[in-house]
Each structure stands twice: as C-alpha cells, then as structure tokens.
Write a protein that holds these residues in place. Structure first.
Motif, PDB file in Angstrom:
ATOM      1  N   LEU A  44       0.841  -1.198   0.000  1.00  0.00           N
ATOM      2  CA  LEU A  44       0.000   0.000   0.000  1.00  0.00           C
ATOM      3  C   LEU A  44       0.875   1.246   0.000  1.00  0.00           C
ATOM      4  O   LEU A  44       0.637   2.194  -0.759  1.00  0.00           O
ATOM      5  CB  LEU A  44      -0.942  -0.010   1.207  1.00  0.00           C
ATOM      6  CG  LEU A  44      -1.831   1.214   1.373  1.00  0.00           C
ATOM      7  CD1 LEU A  44      -2.736   1.403   0.158  1.00  0.00           C
ATOM      8  CD2 LEU A  44      -2.658   1.075   2.661  1.00  0.00           C
ATOM      9  N   GLY A  45       1.910   1.262   0.831  1.00  0.00           N
ATOM     10  CA  GLY A  45       2.843   2.387   0.855  1.00  0.00           C
ATOM     11  C   GLY A  45       3.518   2.581  -0.486  1.00  0.00           C
ATOM     12  O   GLY A  45       3.679   3.711  -0.958  1.00  0.00           O
ATOM     13  N   ALA A  46       3.914   1.488  -1.150  1.00  0.00           N
ATOM     14  CA  ALA A  46       4.567   1.578  -2.460  1.00  0.00           C
ATOM     15  C   ALA A  46       3.623   2.170  -3.498  1.00  0.00           C
ATOM     16  O   ALA A  46       4.041   2.978  -4.336  1.00  0.00           O
ATOM     17  CB  ALA A  46       5.064   0.203  -2.907  1.00  0.00           C
ATOM     18  N   SER A  47       2.347   1.789  -3.438  1.00  0.00           N
ATOM     19  CA  SER A  47       1.357   2.362  -4.365  1.00  0.00           C
ATOM     20  C   SER A  47       1.301   3.875  -4.199  1.00  0.00           C
ATOM     21  O   SER A  47       1.278   4.619  -5.184  1.00  0.00           O
ATOM     22  CB  SER A  47      -0.030   1.766  -4.115  1.00  0.00           C
ATOM     23  OG  SER A  47      -0.068   0.415  -4.470  1.00  0.00           O
ATOM     24  N   LEU A  48       1.280   4.336  -2.963  1.00  0.00           N
ATOM     25  CA  LEU A  48       1.269   5.777  -2.712  1.00  0.00           C
ATOM     26  C   LEU A  48       2.595   6.393  -3.130  1.00  0.00           C
ATOM     27  O   LEU A  48       2.622   7.450  -3.783  1.00  0.00           O
ATOM     28  CB  LEU A  48       0.987   6.062  -1.236  1.00  0.00           C
ATOM     29  CG  LEU A  48       1.020   7.548  -0.857  1.00  0.00           C
ATOM     30  CD1 LEU A  48      -0.062   8.326  -1.620  1.00  0.00           C
ATOM     31  CD2 LEU A  48       0.842   7.699   0.653  1.00  0.00           C
ATOM     32  N   GLY A  49       3.706   5.749  -2.791  1.00  0.00           N
ATOM     33  CA  GLY A  49       5.034   6.294  -3.112  1.00  0.00           C
ATOM     34  C   GLY A  49       5.218   6.565  -4.585  1.00  0.00           C
ATOM     35  O   GLY A  49       5.845   7.557  -4.972  1.00  0.00           O
ATOM     36  N   ARG A  50       4.664   5.710  -5.445  1.00  0.00           N
ATOM     37  CA  ARG A  50       4.788   5.913  -6.897  1.00  0.00           C
ATOM     38  C   ARG A  50       4.053   7.159  -7.369  1.00  0.00           C
ATOM     39  O   ARG A  50       4.321   7.666  -8.456  1.00  0.00           O
ATOM     40  CB  ARG A  50       4.276   4.681  -7.645  1.00  0.00           C
ATOM     41  CG  ARG A  50       5.226   3.494  -7.553  1.00  0.00           C
ATOM     42  CD  ARG A  50       4.799   2.338  -8.451  1.00  0.00           C
ATOM     43  NE  ARG A  50       3.601   1.673  -7.989  1.00  0.00           N
ATOM     44  CZ  ARG A  50       3.574   0.698  -7.080  1.00  0.00           C
ATOM     45  NH1 ARG A  50       4.706   0.287  -6.515  1.00  0.00           N
ATOM     46  NH2 ARG A  50       2.439   0.138  -6.729  1.00  0.00           N
TER      47      ARG A  50
END
Length: 174
Positions: free
Chosen positions: A28-34
């Motif tokens: 979930l964090g990676a989705s936001l980070g992108r």
C-alpha cells in the motif's frame, strides 16, 4: 503466493484500508510512493507498532527504490533522509516538545520543498502542518492486522487519493 489486495472503504475525502501482513502494508505504501512528487507531505499517526515504519518502507520503495533498504524507524535520529531522484525526508516528531522544537530544527524550512516529506507523530507539533498534506492514520487491530486511513487535506492530497483509487481499481481489474 500472490499478495491479496488490502480491503478498503472509500468515503471520498478518505480511504480506509485493512492490511493483514507487513507485505500488504508495504505494498500500500509503495502504491502511494509511486504517486508522490517533490513537495508532497504525508503525516503518519498511530500508536507504536501500528505499521508506520513498514508503510514508510513501502513509500520509499515506490518513490525511490534505490533507497528502500535504508528505511528504519527514525525515533532516535528524528530525521532520516533517503536519496533518490526525489529525496525523501522521514521525520519522527515523537521526542519533540512542540512547534518551537520543530522550528528550531528547521523542519518548516524543508516542508513543501524539493523533497517528499513524511512526518510521524505530527500531533506532537500542533499547528506546524497546515495547508496541503495527506494524513495517514494507523490503527493496530491485533497480530499483523492494521487499519490505515488516508485523509485528504487540500487539493493536491485529494488528487493523490483519486490517483490511488484509480491505481487500486486497475489492479482489481487485471
């Protein structure tokens, strides 16, 4: 084994996710980070063990993959900086005694600048964060089960939620 899509509830200005593993929280964090850009601010609130550092690891992996292995809880350092095309500033405000401490450390000078800024424990520096930011609230529900609520504060964060919604829908369709 493929990761399941975290369950979520969409309330317009807020999206609530439930994750059942550190891998889901990181994803979930990676989705936001992108989706994050220089100048974006994300606050992270919740009790110890709520999943904030795991989420940050994901954000860094999404925004600056070359620095993902550097992520650690900054509790004793107050600030960890992660290099990349867009640098990431990861503040832990737990030990700060208020807005004056934040000002003394120069935190305000770096907000909204050329980096992505992640701030844990923003409630320790009331009044410092204003305007545009995305608030992430973490609730520990037992074992590795977490509820993560993302709330928009301003137009840019509303756009981030819309982009995140679109990305999640694409994953569900594919």
């Amino acid at each position: 084994m493929t990761a399941r899509e975290p369950l979520h509830t969409d309330r317009g200005e807020e999206i609530e996710f439930e994750t059942v593993s550190p891998a889901e929280t990181e994803a979930l964090g990676a989705s936001l980070g992108r989706l994050l850009l220089a100048g974006d601010i994300v606050t992270l609130s919740g009790e110890l063990g709520g999943g904030k550092t795991c989420f940050v690891r994901g954000v860094v992996a999404g925004a600056s993959p070359e620095a993902a292995n550097l992520v650690a809880s900054p509790t004793f350092a107050i600030l960890n900086e992660y290099p990349g095309t867009v640098p990431i500033l990861h503040y832990d405000c737990y030990r700060l005694r208020g807005a004056d401490d934040a000002l003394e450390l120069g935190l305000l000078d770096r907000l909204g600048g050329d980096a992505i800024c992640l701030l844990e424990w923003p409630e320790r520096i009331p009044g410092v964060i204003a305007g545009e930011y995305l608030a992430a609230s973490f609730q520990w529900l037992g074992e590795e089960y977490r509820r993560i609520t993302l709330s928009a504060h301003g137009e840019r964060s509303r756009k981030l939620l819309a982009l995140l919604r679109d990305e999640r829908k694409k994953k569900l369709v594919s």
